[in-house]
Motif scaffolding. Sequence first.
Motif, PDB file in Angstrom:
ATOM      1  N   ALA A 290       0.866  -1.181   0.000  1.00 59.22           N
ATOM      2  CA  ALA A 290       0.000   0.000   0.000  1.00 59.22           C
ATOM      3  C   ALA A 290       0.900   1.228   0.000  1.00 59.22           C
ATOM      4  O   ALA A 290       2.090   1.149   0.325  1.00 59.22           O
ATOM      5  CB  ALA A 290      -0.931   0.003   1.207  1.00 59.22           C
ATOM      6  N   THR A 291       0.320   2.365  -0.371  1.00 59.56           N
ATOM      7  CA  THR A 291       1.075   3.609  -0.481  1.00 59.56           C
ATOM      8  C   THR A 291       0.670   4.573   0.623  1.00 59.56           C
ATOM      9  O   THR A 291      -0.517   4.761   0.892  1.00 59.56           O
ATOM     10  CB  THR A 291       0.820   4.266  -1.849  1.00 59.56           C
ATOM     11  N   ILE A 292       1.662   5.173   1.280  1.00 60.97           N
ATOM     12  CA  ILE A 292       1.391   6.152   2.334  1.00 60.97           C
ATOM     13  C   ILE A 292       0.802   7.411   1.706  1.00 60.97           C
ATOM     14  O   ILE A 292       1.381   7.983   0.784  1.00 60.97           O
ATOM     15  CB  ILE A 292       2.669   6.510   3.104  1.00 60.97           C
ATOM     16  N   VAL A 293      -0.363   7.824   2.209  1.00 61.54           N
ATOM     17  CA  VAL A 293      -0.963   9.075   1.760  1.00 61.54           C
ATOM     18  C   VAL A 293      -0.636  10.193   2.743  1.00 61.54           C
ATOM     19  O   VAL A 293      -0.161  11.254   2.366  1.00 61.54           O
ATOM     20  CB  VAL A 293      -2.495   8.934   1.610  1.00 61.54           C
ATOM     21  N   GLU A 294      -0.874   9.942   4.032  1.00 62.47           N
ATOM     22  CA  GLU A 294      -0.655  10.992   5.027  1.00 62.47           C
ATOM     23  C   GLU A 294      -0.512  10.391   6.412  1.00 62.47           C
ATOM     24  O   GLU A 294      -1.297   9.535   6.821  1.00 62.47           O
ATOM     25  CB  GLU A 294      -1.841  11.969   5.017  1.00 62.47           C
ATOM     26  N   TRP A 295       0.505  10.837   7.126  1.00 62.99           N
ATOM     27  CA  TRP A 295       0.647  10.480   8.532  1.00 62.99           C
ATOM     28  C   TRP A 295      -0.148  11.453   9.376  1.00 62.99           C
ATOM     29  O   TRP A 295      -0.149  12.660   9.112  1.00 62.99           O
ATOM     30  CB  TRP A 295       2.111  10.534   8.970  1.00 62.99           C
ATOM     31  N   PHE A 296      -0.820  10.964  10.419  1.00 64.79           N
ATOM     32  CA  PHE A 296      -1.553  11.825  11.329  1.00 64.79           C
ATOM     33  C   PHE A 296      -0.727  12.152  12.576  1.00 64.79           C
ATOM     34  O   PHE A 296      -1.187  12.906  13.429  1.00 64.79           O
ATOM     35  CB  PHE A 296      -2.873  11.166  11.735  1.00 64.79           C
ATOM     36  N   VAL A 297       0.461  11.566  12.685  1.00 66.31           N
ATOM     37  CA  VAL A 297       1.369  11.840  13.787  1.00 66.31           C
ATOM     38  C   VAL A 297       2.771  11.988  13.230  1.00 66.31           C
ATOM     39  O   VAL A 297       3.025  11.703  12.061  1.00 66.31           O
ATOM     40  CB  VAL A 297       1.346  10.696  14.829  1.00 66.31           C
ATOM     41  N   LYS A 298       3.681  12.395  14.091  1.00 70.71           N
ATOM     42  CA  LYS A 298       5.093  12.444  13.723  1.00 70.71           C
ATOM     43  C   LYS A 298       5.893  11.767  14.827  1.00 70.71           C
ATOM     44  O   LYS A 298       5.375  11.530  15.933  1.00 70.71           O
ATOM     45  CB  LYS A 298       5.561  13.875  13.507  1.00 70.71           C
TER      46      LYS A 298
ATOM     47  N   LEU B 201      -3.646   6.609  12.758  1.00 71.45           N
ATOM     48  CA  LEU B 201      -2.185   6.687  12.661  1.00 71.45           C
ATOM     49  C   LEU B 201      -1.746   7.197  11.297  1.00 71.45           C
ATOM     50  O   LEU B 201      -0.913   8.097  11.191  1.00 71.45           O
ATOM     51  CB  LEU B 201      -1.594   5.300  12.926  1.00 71.45           C
ATOM     52  N   VAL B 202      -2.317   6.597  10.248  1.00 71.85           N
ATOM     53  CA  VAL B 202      -1.883   6.923   8.887  1.00 71.85           C
ATOM     54  C   VAL B 202      -2.999   6.551   7.915  1.00 71.85           C
ATOM     55  O   VAL B 202      -3.815   5.668   8.209  1.00 71.85           O
ATOM     56  CB  VAL B 202      -0.589   6.136   8.533  1.00 71.85           C
TER      57      VAL B 202
END
Length: 472
Positions: free
Chosen positions: A19-27, A38-39
Amino acid sequence: MSESKTFHLPDLGEGLPDATIVEWFVKEGDVIRLDEPLVSMETAKAVVEVPSPVSGKVLKLAGAAGDIVVTGSMLAMFEPDASLPQRAEGQDTGHHHGPPKPAAVGATSVANPTPDAAPIATDVAPTEADAGTVVGAMQSSNAVHTEQAIAVGGVKAMPAVRAMAKKLGVDLSRVRASGADGAVTMQDVKQAAADGSTLLPSPTARAVGGEGAQHPVAHARTESSSALRAPSPEGRREDQRTALSASGKPMRTQPPGVSVSGQPEQLKGVRRNMARVMADAHAKVVPTTLSDDADIHAWTPGNDMTGRLVRAIVRACKTVPAMNAWFDGDKLTRTLHPQVDIGIAVDTDDGLFVPALRNADLLDAGSVRESINRLRTQVEDRSIPPSELTGYTISLSNFGMFAGRYATPVVVPPCVAIVAAGRARHQVTPVMGGFESHKVIPLSVTFDHRACTGGEAARFLKAMIDDLALPG
């Protein structure tokens, strides 16, 4: 310090290998609670929000937006906090979070495993066994394929950033870049969407000296996305989720036609899955194609081409049930279906979708058109549920709306047949006493010869032609 916990990317549906990362909600360094988002990850069919499996501090994240992560490899690492809620050991979450299982001893692969071509990776683990994907040999490792920021139109940004800008209606040429080497980052785009005063003057305004000229935000977006709110600046974790993610609306990781650089690029999402499915179909199906023309000279005004094709397929399936079936080549079993669920091929810039027109045998012409329009809209705005993209019993490709007469369409298992309709044309037809110009539709039927005979396919095609010859 507590023991760290590694969270592996779960299977997000239907055994997809990555799968491809679209957006992280944390750092890294943030504290996240159990089951908070989380993501967001893009699979072949949708964007899925992955919740946190633990409560605690985020120690490590696997890659950035646009990176491809293999199912079962490390997605995030946490330091659990015992003072916060935790999931009980062994509690079923509905996902498989562990690393990929090694291949069984003596298992035979379709092809010899080969590493991915020159990946840029972080935290690469020793090469593991073939993950058993439909392509054949897909290496399973902790490799994360990193996309590079690409300069297009004088603006440097990663594909995922361009996708977000397009969804939020932000002109990238007016965004102040804060990234390395002058690249526009995801945060730059979100900030620009939240506060338009931070945008640079438009190129036109700068050229004529109009520093105060207001440049309108582009409105070329779908109806569903136009109603979305701009994301607020980072604050509470709920605010960190963009409105796009919070609403559940899917988004592309790379908009079509962004970069024509002549350089190799990783296939992602729909196109990546399409490549696997086509390779699997080529390896498993024994295809044979029959072609003929359907004379529609008798049609009365108001006939819907696609609606008539659907009706003809339904009639043909009732006449020859063997074509409305599933076939298991490993077990040599055949399933004949009482209902007719037609997979309607929909071509998009992202790749090919095949949503299912359920119970087509129970729909009248108006309901068929209404259902097809609904499916097409859901495909275009990527809001279609994954369940609507599977389970059809026969397929239809109406490629003639673009060009072409006959084709050899691909049968995708477990289905055994697909109908393709070419571009309608007029041809001279002999009639009693002379010749007439009749309109005809070229038809092609590809079937899996392991499950259907040539006679069954020919009778199926004839039943379609007979139904299409009727006035209405």
